[in-house]
Structure formats: structure tokens, C-alpha cells
Design an enzyme around this catalytic site. Sequence first.
Site, PDB file in Angstrom:
ATOM      1  N   GLN A 136       4.331 -10.207  12.743  1.00  0.00           N
ATOM      2  CA  GLN A 136       4.646  -8.986  13.484  1.00  0.00           C
ATOM      3  C   GLN A 136       3.390  -8.275  13.998  1.00  0.00           C
ATOM      4  O   GLN A 136       3.482  -7.197  14.562  1.00  0.00           O
ATOM      5  CB  GLN A 136       5.531  -8.042  12.658  1.00  0.00           C
ATOM      6  CG  GLN A 136       4.844  -7.337  11.509  1.00  0.00           C
ATOM      7  CD  GLN A 136       5.824  -6.539  10.668  1.00  0.00           C
ATOM      8  OE1 GLN A 136       6.709  -7.087  10.032  1.00  0.00           O
ATOM      9  NE2 GLN A 136       5.685  -5.216  10.668  1.00  0.00           N
TER      10      GLN A 136
ATOM     11  N   TYR B 101       0.859  -1.175   0.000  1.00  0.00           N
ATOM     12  CA  TYR B 101       0.000   0.000   0.000  1.00  0.00           C
ATOM     13  C   TYR B 101       0.902   1.235   0.000  1.00  0.00           C
ATOM     14  O   TYR B 101       0.842   2.092   0.882  1.00  0.00           O
ATOM     15  CB  TYR B 101      -0.996   0.003   1.170  1.00  0.00           C
ATOM     16  CG  TYR B 101      -2.320   0.580   0.732  1.00  0.00           C
ATOM     17  CD1 TYR B 101      -3.168  -0.155  -0.080  1.00  0.00           C
ATOM     18  CD2 TYR B 101      -2.681   1.872   1.079  1.00  0.00           C
ATOM     19  CE1 TYR B 101      -4.356   0.384  -0.534  1.00  0.00           C
ATOM     20  CE2 TYR B 101      -3.870   2.415   0.623  1.00  0.00           C
ATOM     21  CZ  TYR B 101      -4.701   1.669  -0.178  1.00  0.00           C
ATOM     22  OH  TYR B 101      -5.872   2.208  -0.636  1.00  0.00           O
TER      23      TYR B 101
ATOM     24  N   GLY C 250       6.435   7.910   1.243  1.00  0.00           N
ATOM     25  CA  GLY C 250       7.489   7.477   2.166  1.00  0.00           C
ATOM     26  C   GLY C 250       8.245   6.292   1.585  1.00  0.00           C
ATOM     27  O   GLY C 250       9.484   6.276   1.538  1.00  0.00           O
ATOM     28  N   HIS C 251       7.497   5.297   1.121  1.00  0.00           N
ATOM     29  CA  HIS C 251       8.132   4.143   0.478  1.00  0.00           C
ATOM     30  C   HIS C 251       8.883   4.574  -0.780  1.00  0.00           C
ATOM     31  O   HIS C 251       9.972   4.082  -1.058  1.00  0.00           O
ATOM     32  CB  HIS C 251       7.068   3.112   0.081  1.00  0.00           C
ATOM     33  CG  HIS C 251       6.249   2.574   1.213  1.00  0.00           C
ATOM     34  ND1 HIS C 251       4.914   2.839   1.344  1.00  0.00           N
ATOM     35  CD2 HIS C 251       6.577   1.787   2.265  1.00  0.00           C
ATOM     36  CE1 HIS C 251       4.438   2.224   2.421  1.00  0.00           C
ATOM     37  NE2 HIS C 251       5.421   1.586   3.004  1.00  0.00           N
TER      38      HIS C 251
ATOM     39  N   GLN D 175      12.544   0.472  14.893  1.00  0.00           N
ATOM     40  CA  GLN D 175      12.798  -0.621  13.949  1.00  0.00           C
ATOM     41  C   GLN D 175      14.161  -0.434  13.288  1.00  0.00           C
ATOM     42  O   GLN D 175      14.947  -1.385  13.168  1.00  0.00           O
ATOM     43  CB  GLN D 175      11.694  -0.648  12.902  1.00  0.00           C
ATOM     44  CG  GLN D 175      11.960  -1.554  11.719  1.00  0.00           C
ATOM     45  CD  GLN D 175      10.766  -1.604  10.782  1.00  0.00           C
ATOM     46  OE1 GLN D 175       9.807  -2.313  11.059  1.00  0.00           O
ATOM     47  NE2 GLN D 175      10.802  -0.867   9.695  1.00  0.00           N
TER      48      GLN D 175
ATOM     49  N   GLY E 211      12.966   3.399   6.793  1.00  0.00           N
ATOM     50  CA  GLY E 211      12.564   4.773   7.108  1.00  0.00           C
ATOM     51  C   GLY E 211      12.780   5.117   8.578  1.00  0.00           C
ATOM     52  O   GLY E 211      12.561   4.291   9.465  1.00  0.00           O
ATOM     53  N   GLN E 212      13.162   6.361   8.795  1.00  0.00           N
ATOM     54  CA  GLN E 212      13.300   6.907  10.154  1.00  0.00           C
ATOM     55  C   GLN E 212      11.930   7.008  10.843  1.00  0.00           C
ATOM     56  O   GLN E 212      11.842   7.127  12.048  1.00  0.00           O
ATOM     57  CB  GLN E 212      13.960   8.284  10.036  1.00  0.00           C
ATOM     58  CG  GLN E 212      14.339   8.927  11.335  1.00  0.00           C
ATOM     59  CD  GLN E 212      15.354   8.091  12.097  1.00  0.00           C
ATOM     60  OE1 GLN E 212      16.367   7.678  11.538  1.00  0.00           O
ATOM     61  NE2 GLN E 212      15.058   7.841  13.351  1.00  0.00           N
ATOM     62  N   LYS E 213      10.874   6.948  10.035  1.00  0.00           N
ATOM     63  CA  LYS E 213       9.515   6.952  10.587  1.00  0.00           C
ATOM     64  C   LYS E 213       9.380   5.872  11.657  1.00  0.00           C
ATOM     65  O   LYS E 213       8.756   6.071  12.681  1.00  0.00           O
ATOM     66  CB  LYS E 213       8.530   6.730   9.437  1.00  0.00           C
ATOM     67  CG  LYS E 213       7.176   6.211   9.824  1.00  0.00           C
ATOM     68  CD  LYS E 213       6.169   7.320   9.898  1.00  0.00           C
ATOM     69  CE  LYS E 213       4.849   6.857  10.449  1.00  0.00           C
ATOM     70  NZ  LYS E 213       4.363   5.617   9.861  1.00  0.00           N
ATOM     71  N   ASP E 214       9.962   4.683  11.362  1.00  0.00           N
ATOM     72  CA  ASP E 214       9.964   3.589  12.339  1.00  0.00           C
ATOM     73  C   ASP E 214      11.353   3.566  12.986  1.00  0.00           C
ATOM     74  O   ASP E 214      12.175   2.688  12.704  1.00  0.00           O
ATOM     75  CB  ASP E 214       9.659   2.269  11.632  1.00  0.00           C
ATOM     76  CG  ASP E 214       8.279   2.280  11.000  1.00  0.00           C
ATOM     77  OD1 ASP E 214       7.317   1.878  11.642  1.00  0.00           O
ATOM     78  OD2 ASP E 214       8.160   2.743   9.837  1.00  0.00           O
TER      79      ASP E 214
HETATM   80  P1  AMP Z   1       5.771  -0.314   6.081  1.00  0.00           P
HETATM   81  O1  AMP Z   1       5.255  -0.673   4.732  1.00  0.00           O
HETATM   82  O2  AMP Z   1       4.897   0.589   6.853  1.00  0.00           O
HETATM   83  O3  AMP Z   1       6.230  -1.541   6.854  1.00  0.00           O
HETATM   84  O4  AMP Z   1       7.092   0.531   5.821  1.00  0.00           O
HETATM   85  C1  AMP Z   1       8.115   0.043   5.014  1.00  0.00           C
HETATM   86  C2  AMP Z   1       9.292   0.968   5.123  1.00  0.00           C
HETATM   87  O5  AMP Z   1       8.925   2.280   4.707  1.00  0.00           O
HETATM   88  C3  AMP Z   1       9.826   1.102   6.557  1.00  0.00           C
HETATM   89  O6  AMP Z   1      11.247   1.135   6.523  1.00  0.00           O
HETATM   90  C4  AMP Z   1       9.248   2.399   7.005  1.00  0.00           C
HETATM   91  O7  AMP Z   1      10.010   3.042   8.005  1.00  0.00           O
HETATM   92  C5  AMP Z   1       9.274   3.199   5.715  1.00  0.00           C
HETATM   93  N1  AMP Z   1       8.314   4.298   5.798  1.00  0.00           N
HETATM   94  C6  AMP Z   1       6.986   4.204   6.076  1.00  0.00           C
HETATM   95  N2  AMP Z   1       6.436   5.434   6.131  1.00  0.00           N
HETATM   96  C7  AMP Z   1       7.431   6.324   5.892  1.00  0.00           C
HETATM   97  C8  AMP Z   1       7.504   7.748   5.832  1.00  0.00           C
HETATM   98  N3  AMP Z   1       6.436   8.502   6.016  1.00  0.00           N
HETATM   99  N4  AMP Z   1       8.689   8.306   5.559  1.00  0.00           N
HETATM  100  C9  AMP Z   1       9.796   7.544   5.371  1.00  0.00           C
HETATM  101  N5  AMP Z   1       9.802   6.196   5.418  1.00  0.00           N
HETATM  102  C10 AMP Z   1       8.630   5.584   5.674  1.00  0.00           C
END
Ligand code: AMP
Length: 285
Positions: free
Chosen positions: A61, A32, A36-37, A153, A147-150
Site C-alpha cells: 500500500q 506503532y 487512536g488504535h 479507507q 478509524g474515521q481518521k482514514d
Molecule cells: P494505521 O496503523 O495508521 O494503518 O491505522 C490503523 C487503524 O487505526 C485504521 O483503521 C485507522 O483509521 C485507525 N486510526 C489511526 N489513527 C486514528 C485516530 N487518530 N483516531 C481513530 N482511529 C485511528
Amino acid sequence: MRIATTIDEVREQIAQWKAAGRTVGLVPTMGYLHEGHQSLMDAARQACDAVVVSVFVNPIQFGPNEDFDNYPRDLERDAELCEAHGVDLVFHPSADEMYPAGFNTYVTADALAETLCGASRPGHFRGVCTVVTKLFNIVQPDLAFFGQKDAQQLAIVKGMVRDLNLPVRVVGCPIVREDDGLAKSSRNTYLSAAERQAALVLSRAVAAGQRAVEAGERDAHALKRLMLDILESEPLARVDYLEVVDGLTMQPVERIGSAALVALAVYIGSTRLIDNFIFEEPPCC
Ligand code: AMP
């Protein structure tokens, strides 16, 4: 661009790339996809000869009462986005492909996984570490982008790579936000119009916290009070945690030192959102 659903297909493609001397970048995601991705894919595209994006909603998870079943999924749209960003291979395995019957081995992180999201979501980082290790073994990337968002992690994955001598370099990428400040997240799609507006309280608290630290605030308690006042002013928000931790150890600190992570998780209605900022003391003159 290729879409692979089996580990064998990925291994075969990776072997060809490695034989041709191409470097491989991996972007692990749950799909999805949003900007960010995309920023991770673009960073991978810049740095590596071949880019692999995994799209896998990792069941292990998620806790029993979390949103695994409802998590948004749209592979067709994700594939278009990946193609537009120069991705070479999308890995979209089934849960059975990743965790066949008899699956019995997990990777866990210790202290780094005990605070923040690790405390709120028992077992979450065990699932993350296990799937990321599997993805590293399957894709054998030279570089992997997170991402620094997590932020927790990212710290845990970096620690795991160091501790287990995994032959990959982990690259952290900055948080991408909507124009109004809300950190991009696949979970933002859960929000109603009123909740979407209320969700701005996270980035408002983050921005206020950042300003306070930059203006010299070093007391973690005072900083949290200031940010909590903002979060608690929003009736639709319920704070899961707001914590100031050391950016390397993820342990709470009382004084904000050279590298602090200020992280929060907040429920907006039933949607749990996270945000954070890192404060690094500028070098002394
Ligand atoms: P997810 O699909 O939510 O598991 O995220 C996959 C990767 O995308 C992880 O490394 C997240 O930290 C990164 N990510 C998600 N949202 C953002 C964002 N807003 N900015 C930067 N990286 C992101």
C-alpha cells in the site's frame, strides 16, 4: 495474550474460538500503536469475545517514493499496549508470509478509490483492499474496527464488504486527537518540534470548517476557500488536497448536502498528514 507470526497459527486459534462459540473482533493496524488504535481495541473488546490486532506494515500500500522503509516499528511496545487493552491475539506476519513468491491476486476498488488519497497515492487502496481481504479471510472476524481518521479507507472497506458479500460487519470509530487538536497518527513521530507546532494548522482548518458548516455554509467552494486560507497561512504546510465529497460516493460536490466528507492531506515538511470531518444534516423538524 498470544503473538502469532504465521497464518496457520492464527487459523488454529480462530478455529478453537469459533468451536467454542466465541465472537471475534479484528483491528487491522500498521503498528506503532497510539490512543487512536487503542480506541479501536477498546471498541472491539466491548463488542466481541475475542480480539485480534494485526500489526503489519503492508508494503503493497506504499508507493515507491513513500515512507515504507522509515515507517516507525516497535513490536515490543505494541504488544505491551495490546496486552493492557485486553487483546487476545496479535498477528504480526512477515511480508513473505503475506505475499509469498508468486503472489498474483489483488483486490481493487473503483470510483471510491479514485479521489482524495486514491488520486494522490496511486495503488494505495489496491494494497489496502488486498491486505484487508486477506486479513478477513485469515481471521474471519464477526466485526472489524476501522478509524474515521482514514475516512476514505473506511468507505472503501465498507463498500468492498457489501460488494463482495464478505461475512463481516465493519464498525467505524471516531477520530482520536491530541489535547491540542492534532489527530493522533504514527506519522506524527516524524515531526520536528517546529513541524509539530505547524501541524496544528490541519485541526485548526478542520475546526473552522466544521464551525462554518454548522453555522449554515453550504457552498463547497466558499468552505474550501476559508479552510485553505488557514492552511496557506502556515509556511511549513503544503496542501496536497482539500476536498468536499459526498460521504458515500467520495465524489466532489458543489453544495454540501446531507452527508458530506471534508477531507484534507497536507505535507508538513516531508510528512504527509490527513484529517477530516463529516457533516451530517440534522434531521429536519
Ligand atoms: P494505521 O496503523 O495508521 O494503518 O491505522 C490503523 C487503524 O487505526 C485504521 O483503521 C485507522 O483509521 C485507525 N486510526 C489511526 N489513527 C486514528 C485516530 N487518530 N483516531 C481513530 N482511529 C485511528
